[in-house]
Design a protein around this motif. Structure first.
Motif, PDB file in Angstrom:
ATOM      1  N   LEU A 146       0.826  -1.209   0.000  1.00 27.02           N
ATOM      2  CA  LEU A 146       0.000   0.000   0.000  1.00 27.02           C
ATOM      3  C   LEU A 146       0.858   1.257   0.000  1.00 27.02           C
ATOM      4  O   LEU A 146       0.561   2.237  -0.698  1.00 27.02           O
ATOM      5  N   SER A 147       1.938   1.231   0.774  1.00 31.67           N
ATOM      6  CA  SER A 147       2.832   2.383   0.811  1.00 31.67           C
ATOM      7  C   SER A 147       3.526   2.575  -0.535  1.00 31.67           C
ATOM      8  O   SER A 147       3.658   3.703  -1.022  1.00 31.67           O
ATOM      9  N   LEU A 148       3.954   1.474  -1.147  1.00 38.84           N
ATOM     10  CA  LEU A 148       4.612   1.560  -2.455  1.00 38.84           C
ATOM     11  C   LEU A 148       3.643   2.089  -3.507  1.00 38.84           C
ATOM     12  O   LEU A 148       4.005   2.938  -4.332  1.00 38.84           O
ATOM     13  N   GLU A 149       2.402   1.618  -3.462  1.00 40.57           N
ATOM     14  CA  GLU A 149       1.397   2.052  -4.432  1.00 40.57           C
ATOM     15  C   GLU A 149       1.153   3.558  -4.334  1.00 40.57           C
ATOM     16  O   GLU A 149       1.011   4.252  -5.339  1.00 40.57           O
ATOM     17  N   ARG A 150       1.126   4.089  -3.125  1.00 43.34           N
ATOM     18  CA  ARG A 150       0.890   5.515  -2.937  1.00 43.34           C
ATOM     19  C   ARG A 150       2.092   6.360  -3.384  1.00 43.34           C
ATOM     20  O   ARG A 150       1.929   7.501  -3.796  1.00 43.34           O
ATOM     21  N   SER A 151       3.290   5.789  -3.289  1.00 45.20           N
ATOM     22  CA  SER A 151       4.490   6.558  -3.639  1.00 45.20           C
ATOM     23  C   SER A 151       4.736   6.619  -5.143  1.00 45.20           C
ATOM     24  O   SER A 151       5.509   7.466  -5.609  1.00 45.20           O
ATOM     25  N   ILE A 152       4.100   5.738  -5.918  1.00 47.13           N
ATOM     26  CA  ILE A 152       4.260   5.757  -7.378  1.00 47.13           C
ATOM     27  C   ILE A 152       3.254   6.747  -7.952  1.00 47.13           C
ATOM     28  O   ILE A 152       2.070   6.429  -8.123  1.00 47.13           O
ATOM     29  N   ARG A 153       3.699   7.950  -8.228  1.00 46.60           N
ATOM     30  CA  ARG A 153       2.805   9.039  -8.636  1.00 46.60           C
ATOM     31  C   ARG A 153       2.263   8.840 -10.047  1.00 46.60           C
ATOM     32  O   ARG A 153       1.115   9.167 -10.343  1.00 46.60           O
ATOM     33  N   ARG A 154       3.126   8.368 -10.941  1.00 48.56           N
ATOM     34  CA  ARG A 154       2.720   8.193 -12.337  1.00 48.56           C
ATOM     35  C   ARG A 154       2.983   6.754 -12.773  1.00 48.56           C
ATOM     36  O   ARG A 154       3.977   6.469 -13.443  1.00 48.56           O
ATOM     37  N   PRO A 155       2.110   5.840 -12.400  1.00 50.55           N
ATOM     38  CA  PRO A 155       2.326   4.431 -12.749  1.00 50.55           C
ATOM     39  C   PRO A 155       2.280   4.195 -14.253  1.00 50.55           C
ATOM     40  O   PRO A 155       1.473   4.803 -14.963  1.00 50.55           O
ATOM     41  N   ARG A 156       3.174   3.341 -14.723  1.00 49.10           N
ATOM     42  CA  ARG A 156       3.192   2.997 -16.142  1.00 49.10           C
ATOM     43  C   ARG A 156       2.326   1.780 -16.435  1.00 49.10           C
ATOM     44  O   ARG A 156       2.017   1.501 -17.591  1.00 49.10           O
ATOM     45  N   ALA A 158      -0.742  -1.237 -14.556  1.00 45.29           N
ATOM     46  CA  ALA A 158      -1.816  -1.405 -13.568  1.00 45.29           C
ATOM     47  C   ALA A 158      -1.336  -2.163 -12.330  1.00 45.29           C
ATOM     48  O   ALA A 158      -2.130  -2.421 -11.421  1.00 45.29           O
ATOM     49  N   LEU A 159      -0.066  -2.498 -12.281  1.00 42.39           N
ATOM     50  CA  LEU A 159       0.453  -3.311 -11.182  1.00 42.39           C
ATOM     51  C   LEU A 159       0.344  -2.628  -9.813  1.00 42.39           C
ATOM     52  O   LEU A 159      -0.005  -3.283  -8.824  1.00 42.39           O
ATOM     53  N   PRO A 160       0.645  -1.331  -9.696  1.00 45.50           N
ATOM     54  CA  PRO A 160       0.469  -0.704  -8.371  1.00 45.50           C
ATOM     55  C   PRO A 160      -0.960  -0.814  -7.863  1.00 45.50           C
ATOM     56  O   PRO A 160      -1.189  -1.043  -6.667  1.00 45.50           O
ATOM     57  N   ARG A 161      -1.930  -0.650  -8.756  1.00 42.60           N
ATOM     58  CA  ARG A 161      -3.321  -0.813  -8.340  1.00 42.60           C
ATOM     59  C   ARG A 161      -3.590  -2.255  -7.929  1.00 42.60           C
ATOM     60  O   ARG A 161      -4.356  -2.524  -7.000  1.00 42.60           O
ATOM     61  N   GLY A 162      -2.933  -3.192  -8.610  1.00 45.28           N
ATOM     62  CA  GLY A 162      -3.065  -4.597  -8.238  1.00 45.28           C
ATOM     63  C   GLY A 162      -2.511  -4.868  -6.850  1.00 45.28           C
ATOM     64  O   GLY A 162      -3.052  -5.703  -6.117  1.00 45.28           O
ATOM     65  N   VAL A 214       7.416  -7.966  -9.233  1.00 42.11           N
ATOM     66  CA  VAL A 214       7.043  -7.643 -10.616  1.00 42.11           C
ATOM     67  C   VAL A 214       6.762  -6.146 -10.751  1.00 42.11           C
ATOM     68  O   VAL A 214       7.132  -5.514 -11.753  1.00 42.11           O
ATOM     69  N   THR A 215       6.114  -5.567  -9.740  1.00 40.17           N
ATOM     70  CA  THR A 215       5.830  -4.137  -9.758  1.00 40.17           C
ATOM     71  C   THR A 215       7.116  -3.320  -9.746  1.00 40.17           C
ATOM     72  O   THR A 215       7.238  -2.310 -10.459  1.00 40.17           O
ATOM     73  N   ILE A 216       8.081  -3.741  -8.947  1.00 46.71           N
ATOM     74  CA  ILE A 216       9.373  -3.044  -8.909  1.00 46.71           C
ATOM     75  C   ILE A 216      10.025  -3.068 -10.290  1.00 46.71           C
ATOM     76  O   ILE A 216      10.523  -2.047 -10.780  1.00 46.71           O
ATOM     77  N   ASP A 217      10.012  -4.225 -10.936  1.00 47.14           N
ATOM     78  CA  ASP A 217      10.614  -4.339 -12.266  1.00 47.14           C
ATOM     79  C   ASP A 217       9.898  -3.452 -13.285  1.00 47.14           C
ATOM     80  O   ASP A 217      10.538  -2.798 -14.110  1.00 47.14           O
ATOM     81  N   ALA A 218       8.561  -3.429 -13.216  1.00 43.52           N
ATOM     82  CA  ALA A 218       7.791  -2.706 -14.222  1.00 43.52           C
ATOM     83  C   ALA A 218       7.820  -1.201 -14.023  1.00 43.52           C
ATOM     84  O   ALA A 218       7.779  -0.434 -15.000  1.00 43.52           O
ATOM     85  N   GLU A 219       7.884  -0.755 -12.775  1.00 43.27           N
ATOM     86  CA  GLU A 219       7.771   0.674 -12.485  1.00 43.27           C
ATOM     87  C   GLU A 219       9.108   1.369 -12.259  1.00 43.27           C
ATOM     88  O   GLU A 219       9.151   2.601 -12.222  1.00 43.27           O
TER      89      GLU A 219
END
Length: 245
Positions: A146-156, A158-162, A214-219
């Motif tokens: 949840l903290s990581l998802e909030r810190s990604i301001r401009r996600p490339r 849908a993984l942060p939302r996942g 996977v989110t770390i790799d993608a973002e």
């Protein structure tokens, strides 16, 4: 120069940077090893019912306690590796992700280091640490995502939302696990599907760590992951030098 241009033309379909799923690969290996420890514990502790009995009861079979500890340590190390990569890539900010993952890692080690009590015996200090550590590990892990998802301001992607959705799923499982676990402490084994719920929760935990990777790799910024065109340029450069000579 013409040789270099020709080589670039032949490799026009190769991107300047290629994403190497390093974190996902690491998480898959570590998660697979952790899962195998539980599978191995099941085979050496066949008397433990995987539907009714908790994973911690494998500790009462020869070698089972060591396997539980190995699985916990494996996931703890994986969590710390992913945390380091989150911060190094600039995706994580503030102390929350690191603090939550450190608590998770310590809890996973304590789960294996302090076994629960054998069925039908009085409660001990070791069992108390075991239960609270398991509950803590499950409770703090969603906070990382949840903290990581909030810190990604401009996600490339849908993984942060996942991550956020998966965190809520894990939270529901934690609530079910805790309710059933409190009943287990009171009345002992035999609660319908307690062991199955616990094993599903363990699988979800591994899946959540892999999703985090996977989110770390993608973002992560593309320059954080290696590249391709350099070997071709170096090779072309050397050939150009030879031609010039």
């Amino acid at each position: 120069m013409n040789v270099v241009a020709d080589d670039l033309a032949r490799h026009a379909d190769v991107p300047a940077f290629s994403v190497v799923p390093r974190s996902a690969r690491t998480a898959s290996w570590f998660g697979g090893i952790a899962a195998l420890t539980i599978v191995a514990a099941h085979f050496i502790g066949a008397a433990v019912d995987p539907v009714l009995d908790p994973i911690s009861w494998y500790a009462f079979t020869p070698g089972g306690g060591e396997l539980i500890l190995a699985g916990g340590v494996t996931l703890a190390v994986l969590g710390l590796i992913l945390t380091a990569r989150m911060y190094r890539s600039g995706l994580a900010v503030g102390p929350v992700p690191a603090a939550a993952m450190i608590v998770f890692a310590i809890s996973m080690v304590l789960v294996g280091a302090f076994p629960t009590d054998p069925p039908g015996t009085p409660g001990t200090f070791s069992a108390t640490i075991h239960r609270w550590s398991a509950a803590t590990a499950f409770c703090v892990l969603p906070a990382v995502g949840l903290s990581l998802e909030r810190s990604i301001r401009r996600p490339r992607t849908a993984l942060p939302r996942g991550l956020r959705t998966f965190a809520w799923v894990l939270g529901v499982l934690v609530a079910v696990f805790l309710v059933v676990h409190l009943s287990l402490v009171s009345v002992g084994s035999g609660i319908v599907a307690f062991g199955l719920i616990e094993r599903v929760g363990f699988a979800v935990m591994i899946g959540y760590l892999i999703l985090l990777a996977v989110t770390i790799d993608a973002e992560a910024p593309k320059h954080e992951t290696a590249e391709v065109a350099e070997p071709a340029l170096l090779l072309s450069g050397s050939r150009s030098a030879d031609l010039a000579a």
